[in-house]
Design a protein around this motif. Sequence first.
Motif, short mmCIF file in Angstrom:
data_model
loop_
_atom_site.label_atom_id
_atom_site.label_comp_id
_atom_site.label_asym_id
_atom_site.label_seq_id
_atom_site.Cartn_x
_atom_site.Cartn_y
_atom_site.Cartn_z
N VAL A 61 0.88 -1.22 0.09
CA VAL A 61 -0.17 0.01 -0.09
C VAL A 61 0.78 1.24 0.17
O VAL A 61 1.65 1.60 1.01
CB VAL A 61 -1.02 -0.18 1.15
N SER A 62 1.00 1.96 -1.03
CA SER A 62 2.07 2.93 -1.29
C SER A 62 1.54 4.27 -1.29
O SER A 62 0.58 4.51 -2.03
CB SER A 62 2.81 2.67 -2.52
N PHE A 63 1.93 5.31 -0.58
CA PHE A 63 1.70 6.46 -0.56
C PHE A 63 2.90 7.15 -1.32
O PHE A 63 4.08 7.58 -0.67
CB PHE A 63 1.73 7.25 0.82
N ASP A 64 2.78 7.17 -2.51
CA ASP A 64 3.98 7.42 -3.64
C ASP A 64 4.40 9.06 -3.24
O ASP A 64 3.67 9.75 -2.77
CB ASP A 64 3.48 7.50 -4.88
N PRO A 65 5.57 9.24 -3.78
CA PRO A 65 6.16 10.63 -3.82
C PRO A 65 5.42 11.44 -4.56
O PRO A 65 5.02 10.86 -5.86
CB PRO A 65 7.69 10.70 -4.12
N LYS A 66 4.96 12.45 -4.35
CA LYS A 66 3.92 13.26 -5.02
C LYS A 66 4.68 14.78 -5.28
O LYS A 66 5.21 15.33 -4.45
CB LYS A 66 2.52 13.43 -4.56
N THR A 67 4.09 15.53 -6.24
CA THR A 67 4.35 16.94 -6.05
C THR A 67 3.01 17.70 -6.31
O THR A 67 1.99 16.97 -6.72
CB THR A 67 5.21 17.50 -7.25
N SER A 68 2.73 18.97 -6.21
CA SER A 68 1.53 19.77 -6.38
C SER A 68 1.55 20.82 -7.01
O SER A 68 2.66 21.47 -7.10
CB SER A 68 0.89 19.87 -4.79
N ILE A 69 0.40 21.60 -7.79
CA ILE A 69 0.56 22.41 -8.47
C ILE A 69 -0.64 23.53 -8.09
O ILE A 69 -1.35 23.11 -7.52
CB ILE A 69 0.25 22.11 -9.97
N SER A 70 -0.72 24.92 -8.63
CA SER A 70 -1.69 25.79 -8.45
C SER A 70 -1.83 26.26 -9.64
O SER A 70 -0.92 26.47 -10.57
CB SER A 70 -1.20 26.85 -7.43
N LEU A 71 -3.28 26.81 -10.12
CA LEU A 71 -3.86 27.31 -11.27
C LEU A 71 -4.62 28.66 -10.88
O LEU A 71 -5.52 28.71 -10.26
CB LEU A 71 -4.66 26.26 -12.09
N ILE A 72 -3.91 29.71 -11.40
CA ILE A 72 -4.46 31.09 -10.96
C ILE A 72 -5.15 31.70 -12.20
O ILE A 72 -4.47 31.89 -13.14
CB ILE A 72 -3.44 31.96 -10.16
N GLY A 73 -6.46 31.77 -11.98
CA GLY A 73 -7.20 32.40 -13.16
C GLY A 73 -6.95 33.84 -13.28
O GLY A 73 -6.54 34.55 -12.41
N ARG A 74 -7.48 34.37 -14.44
CA ARG A 74 -7.19 35.66 -14.83
C ARG A 74 -8.34 36.68 -13.76
O ARG A 74 -7.89 37.85 -13.68
CB ARG A 74 -7.71 36.21 -16.17
N GLU A 75 -9.21 35.93 -12.99
CA GLU A 75 -9.81 36.92 -12.06
C GLU A 75 -8.96 37.35 -11.10
O GLU A 75 -9.34 38.35 -10.32
CB GLU A 75 -10.94 35.96 -11.53
N ALA A 76 -7.96 37.04 -10.88
CA ALA A 76 -6.80 37.40 -9.83
C ALA A 76 -6.38 38.85 -10.27
O ALA A 76 -6.04 39.64 -9.15
CB ALA A 76 -5.49 36.51 -9.53
N PHE A 77 -6.59 39.38 -11.11
CA PHE A 77 -6.08 40.49 -11.52
C PHE A 77 -7.16 41.69 -11.69
O PHE A 77 -7.15 42.67 -12.29
CB PHE A 77 -5.43 40.42 -12.98
N ASP A 78 -8.32 41.28 -11.45
CA ASP A 78 -9.48 42.06 -11.34
C ASP A 78 -9.38 43.36 -10.31
O ASP A 78 -10.03 44.29 -10.96
CB ASP A 78 -10.75 41.29 -10.92
N SER A 79 -8.64 43.16 -9.39
CA SER A 79 -8.44 44.01 -8.26
C SER A 79 -7.25 43.94 -7.69
O SER A 79 -6.66 42.82 -7.67
CB SER A 79 -9.55 44.33 -7.62
N ARG A 80 -6.47 44.88 -6.90
CA ARG A 80 -5.39 44.77 -6.13
C ARG A 80 -5.68 43.74 -4.95
O ARG A 80 -5.07 43.02 -4.60
CB ARG A 80 -4.89 46.16 -5.57
N GLU A 81 -6.90 43.87 -4.46
CA GLU A 81 -7.42 43.01 -3.37
C GLU A 81 -7.41 41.68 -3.69
O GLU A 81 -6.97 40.60 -3.23
CB GLU A 81 -8.82 43.46 -2.79
N SER A 82 -8.09 41.25 -5.02
CA SER A 82 -8.12 39.90 -5.56
C SER A 82 -6.89 39.43 -5.71
O SER A 82 -6.31 38.14 -5.62
CB SER A 82 -8.90 39.87 -6.70
#
Length: 630
Positions: free
Chosen positions: A427-448
Motif C-alpha cells: 500500500v504505497s503513498f507514493d512521492p508526489k508533487t502539487s501545483i496551483s492554477l491561478i485564473g485571470r480573475e486574480a487581476f480584477d483588483s489589487r485586493e483579489s
Amino acid sequence: MPSTREQIRTLVLSGDPFDQPAEDLRELQLEAAREAFAAHRERIPLLRTRAQECGVHEITGLDDLVPLLFSHTSYKSYPVSLITSGRWDRLLRWYTTVSAVEPGDVDVEGVRDVDEWTDRITAAAVRLRQSGADGSAGHQALRRTRRRRQDHLRRDTRLLCAGDDPRMRPTTTAVSPVAVAHVVRGEVDTGPHTPHDRPDAVFTAPALDLDRLVWPRTEPGPAFHVPVAEIVDLLVETGEALRADREGLLAEALDRMVWVSPLPGEVLERAYAVLWRSFQRPGLYAQIDHELGGADVLDGWREVRLPEGRTAATRAFPPRLVHIIAGNAPGVAAMSVVRGALTKGVNLLKLPSNDLFTATAILRTMAGVAPGHPVVRSFSAVYWRGGDEAVESVLFRPQFFDKLVAWGGEATIRGALRYVGPGFELVSFDPKTSISLIGREAFDSRESLARAADAGAADATFFNQQACVASRFQFVEGTEEDTDRYAALLCERLGTAREFSSAGGPRIAGELREEIDVLRSLAPEYRVWGGYEGRGLVIRSPEPVDFHPDGKIVNVVPVAGLSEAVRHAGVATQTAGVYPDARKAELRDALACAGVQRVVSLGGAGGMPPGLSHDGFYPLQRLMRWVNDE
C-alpha cells in the motif's frame, strides 16, 4: 613570455609530462589558477557569483580554489525547452554563463540539431585557442575534462561552499548521542542501546529482537475482537492526553526532534500542539463511515444482497501491517496510529531517521491512558536503517504481515517492492508533487491579486514545502506582465510565518543556486525574485523548470488559459489548487483525467479532511483484509 597556463600546456604535450617534480609544479599550477581566475571572473557569470558568495577574491591556495569548482549539474542547467524548440541562440547564451565563450564567438545560424550546435561550439573553441585568445583555453579544458570531473565530484560528494556541506559547518552536536525510545507491543523497550548515525546526527536505539516484532498467525491479534466504539473512545482519550501532555512525553519528543528533523523548531512546536486533532471523534467516524460504510463491517459480518435473490456476508477483517512512515511532517505518525488502531490489526511502525520520536510519544501517551489495553498491545514502533536486508528480509514476509504500508521517496518505494509477492501486498503513498492554477480573475483588483498571492504562498509553504501537498509549480492565466505582478507579490508572501511554516527556511543548496543563477542570466525569458537565504524565491519561466523546486522555491509559468496548464499535470501530481473557486468545475474532470488526485480551492491544500480519499484511494478500506462468506 608565455603565460603560466601555456607553460603547463607545453609540459602536457611534452614527451613525458609526468617527469616533473611535484614541488616544481605546485606553484606553477597555483599561478595558473590565479591567472585563469583573474581572466575569467568577470567573463563567466557563474564563476563571478560563486566567488562573491564564497568570499574568494584571489587564489592563495587550494582552499580558495575548491569552492569555485562547478558541480556537474552546472553543465545540465540549461532549460530543455531550448533544445526541443530549437532556440540555439538562447542555448548559446546559456553556455556563456558557464564558460568563457562570448556569444559573438559562435555562429549558430542554420543549426539543425544539438549535435550540430555542439560542433559549432567546438569549432569556435579551436579557432579561439589557435588565435591565443584568453577565454577559449579555459572553455576547451572545461569541455575536455568535464566527464572526469563530474565523476570525481560524485565520488567525493563535495559541495561548493562551506555552508552547503554539513561536514564543513561548525559542529553543534550534543554532548552525548540522542537516545531513541522503542515501543514493543505497547511497552517501552528497556534493552541495551546500539549506536546509529546519519550525516548530521548521532543517536542510540535499543537492539532489535525480531521475534518480538511479529505476531504469530496461529492466534488473533490483541484487538481483533475489540468493539469499534471502544477503540474510538480510547483514541479520543489519547487525543485529550496529547493535548494536555501532563507526562511531558510530547515535550520530550519535541526537544529531541530538533536534532533530526528538517523542519525548524517553531514549525515542529506548532505541529505538535495540534496532533490531538487527528484523534477527534467526528474525524474518526468520518473515516469509518465514508471509507467502510459503517462500523458494522469492522465489528462483524455485513449481509450483502446479490442478484437472483442470493445473499452473502462480507467483513473488513483486521490486518497485520508493517508501516514505513515518512518523517517530513509529524502528522504522518499520528495518521498511521489512528488508521492502524481503527483496523483493529497488529501494527509495526518503522521510525524514519528524520522523525524518531513522534510515533513513540503518541504510543506511550496511549499506554498511559489505558495500560495493557489490547489496542496498545497491538503496536510496536522501532528504528532500523532503511533497506537493511538483515531486518527487512526477515520481517517483510507473508507469514508475519499482510501489507506493507510505505510512505516516502522513490528509493523507499522501490526498496519495498523487492519484498512484495503473493500474500504480501504494498500500500504505497507514493512521492508526489502539487501545483496551483491561478485564473485571470486574480487581476480584477489589487485586493483579489493579494488574496491569490497569499493563498498561493500558503499552499507553497505548507511544512516549508516538505509535504506532498505543497505547491511547487503555479500556472498563471495572463500576460507575462500580469504573471510578473503575481510573482513579485507571491515572493513577498513566501516569507510570512504561518501555522505550519516559518518565515525563513534553510539556505538554498549550492547546486540549486547555480541552476537559478543561470536562469537569472537568461532574462527577460526568465525572471527571478528573492534570494537564497530561505525566505522564498520565485522563478518565472516560459515552461516549467527542469529541476525540483524545494526549500520555498516556486516556479511560476504564464499560460493563455488554465486548460493549457492541465497538460503539465500527471499521475505524480497529488493536489491542484485553483483560484477562484468557480473555475474548479471546468477543470476538475480534465485534471482527474491527467492523474491529479485532489482539486482544492487555492490556499486549502494543507490538512486533508478525514474520510476522503488519499493519493487516489481510501486508505482505511485498502488497509483491511476483505473476506467473504458466500
